[in-house]
Design a protein around this motif. Structure first.
Motif, short mmCIF file in Angstrom:
data_model
loop_
_atom_site.label_atom_id
_atom_site.label_comp_id
_atom_site.label_asym_id
_atom_site.label_seq_id
_atom_site.Cartn_x
_atom_site.Cartn_y
_atom_site.Cartn_z
N GLY A 44 59.58 32.36 -16.71
CA GLY A 44 58.47 32.19 -16.41
C GLY A 44 57.89 32.84 -15.22
O GLY A 44 58.64 33.15 -14.25
N PRO A 45 56.58 33.02 -14.99
CA PRO A 45 56.08 33.52 -13.73
C PRO A 45 56.43 32.65 -12.43
O PRO A 45 56.33 31.32 -12.61
N SER A 46 56.04 33.08 -11.49
CA SER A 46 56.18 32.21 -10.44
C SER A 46 55.02 31.20 -10.35
O SER A 46 53.97 31.43 -10.98
N GLY A 47 55.59 30.07 -10.16
CA GLY A 47 54.75 28.71 -9.87
C GLY A 47 54.81 28.21 -11.20
O GLY A 47 53.94 27.08 -11.52
N SER A 48 55.57 28.57 -12.28
CA SER A 48 55.51 28.13 -13.69
C SER A 48 56.22 26.41 -13.81
O SER A 48 55.93 25.94 -14.70
N GLY A 49 57.15 26.54 -12.91
CA GLY A 49 57.98 24.96 -12.76
C GLY A 49 59.22 25.29 -13.05
O GLY A 49 60.20 24.20 -13.30
N LYS A 50 59.74 26.45 -13.17
CA LYS A 50 61.19 26.81 -13.24
C LYS A 50 62.20 26.26 -12.44
O LYS A 50 63.29 25.54 -12.62
N SER A 51 61.94 26.17 -11.14
CA SER A 51 62.93 25.70 -9.90
C SER A 51 62.60 24.24 -10.14
O SER A 51 63.93 23.58 -10.23
N THR A 52 61.73 23.74 -10.40
CA THR A 52 61.74 22.32 -10.50
C THR A 52 62.30 21.74 -11.95
O THR A 52 63.26 20.60 -11.73
N LEU A 53 62.38 22.47 -12.92
CA LEU A 53 63.08 21.96 -13.90
C LEU A 53 64.35 22.17 -13.58
O LEU A 53 65.25 21.35 -14.10
N PRO A 84 50.57 17.97 -11.46
CA PRO A 84 51.38 18.07 -12.46
C PRO A 84 52.30 19.23 -12.75
O PRO A 84 51.63 20.59 -12.59
N VAL A 85 53.54 19.36 -12.50
CA VAL A 85 54.37 20.63 -12.50
C VAL A 85 54.86 20.63 -13.93
O VAL A 85 55.00 21.91 -14.32
N LEU A 86 55.54 19.75 -14.51
CA LEU A 86 56.14 20.02 -15.70
C LEU A 86 55.44 18.86 -16.62
O LEU A 86 55.34 17.74 -16.44
N GLU A 113 55.51 15.28 -11.93
CA GLU A 113 54.39 15.55 -10.93
C GLU A 113 54.57 15.01 -9.63
O GLU A 113 55.36 14.07 -9.03
N TYR A 114 53.95 15.93 -8.48
CA TYR A 114 54.08 15.54 -7.37
C TYR A 114 52.93 14.78 -6.98
O TYR A 114 51.76 15.22 -7.29
N VAL A 115 52.91 13.60 -5.72
CA VAL A 115 51.91 13.35 -5.38
C VAL A 115 51.96 13.45 -3.79
O VAL A 115 52.65 13.21 -3.07
N THR A 116 50.68 14.11 -3.32
CA THR A 116 50.43 14.17 -1.96
C THR A 116 49.04 13.38 -1.62
O THR A 116 48.26 14.10 -2.03
N GLY A 117 49.40 12.58 -0.91
CA GLY A 117 48.17 11.54 -0.60
C GLY A 117 47.40 11.13 -1.92
O GLY A 117 48.11 10.42 -2.65
#
Ligand code: ADP
Length: 244
Positions: free
Chosen positions: A46-55, A27-29, A18-22
């Motif tokens: 997976g579609p754009s924004g699904s978390g592929k790059s993060t994974l 939650p990304v994965l 998960e990314y925390v901004t302020g």
């Protein structure tokens, strides 16, 4: 008949990111679980924004998960320092990007030599030439990267990814900037490398590209939707793709 032994390369258990901004937590994965053995060719789709790059960033030690287990060759990645992970990445992982990321005004040979400058390996010239030979570009050694086609650029990038003899190649949308013929040539090359035993993990949102892999892990909104083997295609079918 001799049975090939299966050697685990990657184990991911209950991985969350998960990314925390302020005060906002994204939650990304959410709860990712899979194993990848040496010699596999896996597409993460997976579609754009699904978390592929993060994974992919986590699997290639560029980022750490928020919780959960990530073992690479049986070692718990979370126990290693960032410096050690950088060393491990150089040794064990080759990257191929959508936009090639080659140095301009630099020869094909020098681009391929680059990762060797950070490694302990010797005979850089010889290793880079061998790698370029493996992608069929021995005749382009002294060309500048602006003098070759898009398909050739991606083959140079694959040679660069191979040059340290990594355990795994991560290919992030490797056909995204190519016409379909050059894209197929690149995918065929990745298949050949996999047939020679190289583990390949491909990240893509395109079904055609993912179908070149032997297994597809589909993710959506940070969860695994499915994890399936790709039906084996005949060589004739693969050839048809090549001449499309
Ligand atoms: P994909 O590669 O499938 O397009 P990503 O892994 O890039 O997906 O992104 C998944 C989600 O995580 C997106 O909603 C994105 O906005 C969010 N995200 C990615 N990186 C960050 C970050 N550093 N901070 C906050 N949110 C992020």
């Amino acid at each position: 008949m001799e049975k090939k032994s299966v050697v685990n390369l990657i184990t991911v258990q209950n991985l969350k990111k998960e990314y925390v901004t302020g005060e906002v937590v994204t939650p990304v994965l959410k709860d990712i679980n899979f194993k990848i053995d040496q010699g596999e060719f896996v597409a993460i789709m997976g579609p754009s924004g699904s978390g592929k790059s993060t994974l992919m960033h986590i699997l290639s030690f560029l980022e750490r998960g928020t919780s959960g287990l990530y073992q690479f060759k049986g070692q718990d990645i979370n126990e290693f320092s960032d410096n050690y992970l950088a060393e491990l990445r150089n040794k064990e992982i080759g990257f191929v990007f959508q936009s090639f990321n080659l140095l301009p005004r630099t020869t094909v040979l020098d681009n391929v030599k680059l990762p060797l400058t950070y490694s302990k390996l010797k005979n850089h010239e010889q290793l880079a030439k061998k790698s370029l030979d493996a992608v069929g570009l021995s005749h382009r050694l002294n060309y500048y990267t602006n003098q070759i086609s898009g398909g050739e650029k991606q083959r140079v990038a694959i040679a660069r990814a191979l040059v340290c003899d990594p355990a795994v190649i991560f290919a992030d949308e490797p056909t995204g900037n190519l016409d379909s013929k050059s894209g197929n040539t690149v995918m065929f090359l990745l298949q050949q490398l996999n047939n020679q035993g190289r583990t390949i993990i491909l990240v893509t949102h395109e079904t055609d590209t993912a179908n070149h892999a032997k297994r597809i892990i589909r993710i959506k909104d940070g969860n695994i939707l499915s994890d399936e083997k790709v039906e084996k295609r005949t060589i004739a079918e693969a050839d048809k793709d090549l001449i499309k």
